[in-house]
Design a protein around this motif. Structure first.
Motif, short mmCIF file in Angstrom:
data_model
loop_
_atom_site.label_atom_id
_atom_site.label_comp_id
_atom_site.label_asym_id
_atom_site.label_seq_id
_atom_site.Cartn_x
_atom_site.Cartn_y
_atom_site.Cartn_z
N ARG A 45 -31.21 -37.10 25.04
CA ARG A 45 -31.53 -35.57 23.57
C ARG A 45 -32.23 -36.23 22.38
O ARG A 45 -33.05 -37.42 22.35
CB ARG A 45 -29.72 -36.63 22.67
N GLU A 79 -31.59 -36.36 18.10
CA GLU A 79 -30.92 -35.61 17.52
C GLU A 79 -31.84 -35.68 16.54
O GLU A 79 -32.64 -36.85 15.59
CB GLU A 79 -30.17 -37.08 17.31
N GLU A 127 -30.56 -31.03 23.31
CA GLU A 127 -30.30 -31.86 24.93
C GLU A 127 -31.82 -31.49 25.80
O GLU A 127 -31.68 -30.17 25.90
CB GLU A 127 -29.00 -31.95 25.68
#
Length: 151
Positions: A48, A50, A65
């Motif tokens: 991931r 973020e 992702e």
């Protein structure tokens, strides 16, 4: 809507692939909107990324992702897909492709996005185009300096 940008780099594929990581990603951050990297797990399936994107008057979270990674002798690619996007985006599919071109590498940013509204997609397109054109000189400078430091 689709956006595709190609950038030729004076560095071998192996070097570009090895350094296509968080340090480069942070350097690609445009002046606006600023994005703070909260999580960067790498470029492997399930990893991931973020971000917290600061639009001055408000902040939005962006979570992508890595869904696919492919490595072959003459190319390397991975796909990141938006899992949590700013309110104005419904879909994000970014295919990162690194192609061996002799002693050089071509970086291809192939993006498909949708806001869910064709008119809004047209309005978003110029801003996204500018964001990704901004990356071209950074890619070149970053990998040029890496190549020189390894000589």
């Amino acid at each position: 809507m689709r956006l595709k940008i190609n950038t030729r780099i004076n560095a071998p594929l192996e070097l570009v692939q090895e350094h296509f990581a968080q340090d480069l990603f942070e350097q690609l951050n445009p002046p606006f909107p600023k994005a703070a990297v909260l999580v960067y797990e790498g470029n492997y399936p399930g990893a991931r990324v973020e971000l917290e994107i600061d639009f001055l008057l408000f902040k939005q979270k962006w979570i992508s992702e890595i869904t696919t990674v492919q490595k072959e002798p003459d190319n390397y690619s991975f796909i990141d897909e938006g899992r949590q996007l700013p309110f104005f985006l419904k879909n994000w599919h970014h295919h990162h492709l690194l192609l061996k071109k002799g002693v050089q590498t071509e970086i291809v940013d192939d993006i498909q996005f949708s806001s869910g509204n064709s008119l809004l997609d047209l309005l978003l397109y110029p801003g996204l185009l500018i964001q990704f054109l901004y990356r071209k000189p950074i890619y070149k400078s970053y990998f040029n300096s890496l190549s020189k430091s390894l000589r």
